[in-house]
Scaffold this active site. Structure first.
Site, PDB file in Angstrom:
ATOM      1  N   ASP A  44      37.964  36.338  27.319  1.00 47.47           N
ATOM      2  CA  ASP A  44      37.479  37.745  27.579  1.00 47.47           C
ATOM      3  C   ASP A  44      36.606  37.644  29.202  1.00 47.47           C
ATOM      4  O   ASP A  44      36.467  37.350  29.123  1.00 47.47           O
ATOM      5  CB  ASP A  44      37.160  38.471  26.767  1.00 47.47           C
ATOM      6  CG  ASP A  44      37.365  40.104  26.775  1.00 47.47           C
ATOM      7  OD1 ASP A  44      37.823  40.672  28.125  1.00 47.47           O
ATOM      8  OD2 ASP A  44      36.767  41.130  25.480  1.00 47.47           O
ATOM      9  N   VAL A  45      37.823  38.044  30.216  1.00 41.01           N
ATOM     10  CA  VAL A  45      36.771  38.675  31.586  1.00 41.01           C
ATOM     11  C   VAL A  45      35.879  39.984  31.475  1.00 41.01           C
ATOM     12  O   VAL A  45      35.031  40.124  32.813  1.00 41.01           O
ATOM     13  CB  VAL A  45      37.620  39.016  32.299  1.00 41.01           C
ATOM     14  CG1 VAL A  45      39.153  37.792  32.611  1.00 41.01           C
ATOM     15  CG2 VAL A  45      38.722  39.809  32.444  1.00 41.01           C
ATOM     16  N   LYS A  67      36.534  48.709  30.623  1.00 38.67           N
ATOM     17  CA  LYS A  67      35.826  48.170  30.334  1.00 38.67           C
ATOM     18  C   LYS A  67      36.318  46.556  31.586  1.00 38.67           C
ATOM     19  O   LYS A  67      35.687  45.751  32.340  1.00 38.67           O
ATOM     20  CB  LYS A  67      35.410  46.818  29.340  1.00 38.67           C
ATOM     21  CG  LYS A  67      33.931  47.193  28.808  1.00 38.67           C
ATOM     22  CD  LYS A  67      34.044  47.277  27.043  1.00 38.67           C
ATOM     23  CE  LYS A  67      32.954  45.966  26.805  1.00 38.67           C
ATOM     24  NZ  LYS A  67      33.022  45.206  25.545  1.00 38.67           N
ATOM     25  N   ASN A  97      32.523  40.900  36.701  1.00 37.77           N
ATOM     26  CA  ASN A  97      32.804  39.438  36.273  1.00 37.77           C
ATOM     27  C   ASN A  97      33.647  38.235  37.403  1.00 37.77           C
ATOM     28  O   ASN A  97      32.667  37.303  38.561  1.00 37.77           O
ATOM     29  CB  ASN A  97      33.260  38.825  35.099  1.00 37.77           C
ATOM     30  CG  ASN A  97      31.801  39.463  34.602  1.00 37.77           C
ATOM     31  OD1 ASN A  97      30.448  39.677  34.416  1.00 37.77           O
ATOM     32  ND2 ASN A  97      32.078  40.260  33.173  1.00 37.77           N
ATOM     33  N   GLY A 115      31.557  38.176  40.523  1.00 31.99           N
ATOM     34  CA  GLY A 115      30.918  37.048  40.804  1.00 31.99           C
ATOM     35  C   GLY A 115      30.823  35.682  40.737  1.00 31.99           C
ATOM     36  O   GLY A 115      30.791  34.767  41.646  1.00 31.99           O
ATOM     37  N   LYS A 126      32.071  34.748  44.083  1.00 32.78           N
ATOM     38  CA  LYS A 126      31.043  34.177  44.897  1.00 32.78           C
ATOM     39  C   LYS A 126      30.359  33.309  44.903  1.00 32.78           C
ATOM     40  O   LYS A 126      29.930  32.822  45.520  1.00 32.78           O
ATOM     41  CB  LYS A 126      29.765  35.506  44.973  1.00 32.78           C
ATOM     42  CG  LYS A 126      28.832  36.139  45.310  1.00 32.78           C
ATOM     43  CD  LYS A 126      27.728  36.891  45.302  1.00 32.78           C
ATOM     44  CE  LYS A 126      26.810  36.792  45.592  1.00 32.78           C
ATOM     45  NZ  LYS A 126      25.014  37.229  45.294  1.00 32.78           N
ATOM     46  N   ALA A 182      44.788  43.455  41.222  1.00 29.08           N
ATOM     47  CA  ALA A 182      46.329  44.455  41.033  1.00 29.08           C
ATOM     48  C   ALA A 182      45.469  45.879  41.023  1.00 29.08           C
ATOM     49  O   ALA A 182      45.279  46.219  39.939  1.00 29.08           O
ATOM     50  CB  ALA A 182      47.106  43.744  40.191  1.00 29.08           C
ATOM     51  N   TYR A 213      42.530  54.922  32.609  1.00 27.08           N
ATOM     52  CA  TYR A 213      42.875  53.476  33.282  1.00 27.08           C
ATOM     53  C   TYR A 213      42.533  53.674  34.651  1.00 27.08           C
ATOM     54  O   TYR A 213      42.341  53.527  35.285  1.00 27.08           O
ATOM     55  CB  TYR A 213      44.664  53.927  32.621  1.00 27.08           C
ATOM     56  CG  TYR A 213      45.349  52.593  34.200  1.00 27.08           C
ATOM     57  CD1 TYR A 213      45.518  50.865  33.604  1.00 27.08           C
ATOM     58  CD2 TYR A 213      45.920  53.097  34.418  1.00 27.08           C
ATOM     59  CE1 TYR A 213      46.281  50.452  34.062  1.00 27.08           C
ATOM     60  CE2 TYR A 213      47.492  52.353  35.112  1.00 27.08           C
ATOM     61  CZ  TYR A 213      47.072  50.755  34.603  1.00 27.08           C
ATOM     62  OH  TYR A 213      48.109  49.421  35.149  1.00 27.08           O
ATOM     63  N   LYS A 249      40.932  51.836  37.817  1.00 27.00           N
ATOM     64  CA  LYS A 249      42.013  51.203  38.953  1.00 27.00           C
ATOM     65  C   LYS A 249      41.123  51.384  39.942  1.00 27.00           C
ATOM     66  O   LYS A 249      41.217  50.967  40.778  1.00 27.00           O
ATOM     67  CB  LYS A 249      43.192  51.076  38.576  1.00 27.00           C
ATOM     68  CG  LYS A 249      43.927  50.669  37.667  1.00 27.00           C
ATOM     69  CD  LYS A 249      43.629  49.005  37.720  1.00 27.00           C
ATOM     70  CE  LYS A 249      44.963  48.124  37.123  1.00 27.00           C
ATOM     71  NZ  LYS A 249      45.071  46.925  37.666  1.00 27.00           N
TER      72      LYS A 249
END
Lengths: 131, 150
Positions: free
Chosen positions: B27-28, B62, B70, B73, B76, B86, B117, B121
């Site tokens: 899960d990102v 989230k 994340n 990161g 990076k 997207a 949403y 975005k």
């Protein structure tokens, strides 16, 4: 999702239900968009870049195209507020053309046929198609 | 990489030769680590249909905020990994301009039904913009209604 839902429904029903809204849409075929994303990824352009067809289309127009394609669906079940019928506009994204050298190659009608045939093959295979 | 909300691993495995494909069940919105060299990171994680994202509004927020954070990161950490996100026509909200070009900023109701949403975005796009502070290479593809087979 709306357009995918519409195309898939056309396989299974004889009357295509829809509700017109004020929204105007610019549906694009997924296959084309993947090519555009790939070009953007490899390009030096870092600002936001829109990827879409140049012509806006209403839900009603989209539904009518599906009816032409299927030959089986003969009518629309319409829930329409006349005051909400939108006007039609057109815009070509300069960035996608000038910076990425990309523009839509598949117009709505051809894209719909590709999609409809795809769902039809799947529905015939699973026995869910209505003849 | 995908989370338990989908079962895309089977789809990917069916269409990509196994030796060229490695699937991460993750899960990102949690810390992301991928070993080895990365050239490109493409962030497409998020439900896109109102039917779907209104069932999981917190997760939608989230994945657009923490997920983007994340993955930036990760970009990076990987130094030269180019990061593509997207975006969507939904960042224009209920637009007062038709048709919307890239210069238009939109008209979003942050507490409206689609706010989870739309705002996620928009945060996603803003994060991408400020990432240049860290010298990251970023790209934003703004996708409108899309249909059809891949």
């Amino acid at each position: 999702m709306l357009f995918r839902h519409f195309s898939a429904k056309a396989i299974k029903v004889k009357t295509l239900p829809y509700s017109e809204t004020q929204a105007r849409h610019i549906p694009s075929v997924l296959l084309m968009i993947i090519d555009a994303i790939y070009r953007l990824l490899l390009s030096d352009y870092y600002d936001a870049s829109q990827h879409r067809q140049s012509d806006e289309i209403t839900i009603k127009e989209f539904a009518e195209e599906i009816i032409k394609l299927t030959e089986r669906i003969r009518r629309l079940a319409i829930s329409l507020c006349p005051k909400m019928i939108p006007s039609k506009d057109s815009l070509t994204s300069q960035r996608q053309r000038e910076i990425l050298g990309w523009e839509p190659r598949v117009r709505e009608r051809k894209g719909l046929k590709i999609t409809y045939d795809y769902f039809k093959r799947g529905a015939l295979k699973s026995g869910k198609a209505v003849h | 990489m995908d989370n338990p909300h989908h079962r895309f691993d089977a789809i990917y495995r069916a269409s990509v030769p196994a030796k060229e494909f490695e699937f991460y069940f993750h899960d990102v919105t949690k810390f992301v680590h991928v070993p080895g060299k990365l050239d490109y990171i493409l962030h497409f994680a998020s439900p896109a249909s109102p039917i779907d994202y209104l069932k999981i509004p917190i997760q939608t927020l989230k994945v657009g905020s923490l997920g983007t954070h994340n993955l930036l990161g990760l970009a990076k950490e990987k130094k030269k990994a180019r990061f593509l996100i997207a975006s969507t026509s939904e960042i224009y909200g209920d637009p007062s301009v038709h048709p919307q070009n890239e210069e238009y900023w939109g008209n979003v109701n942050p507490i409206g039904p689609r706010g989870v949403y739309d705002e996620a975005k928009r945060f996603w796009s803003t994060s991408n913009g400020v990432s240049t502070y860290h010298g990251l290479e970023t790209r934003i593809v703004r996708i409108f209604n899309t249909y059809g087979r891949a």
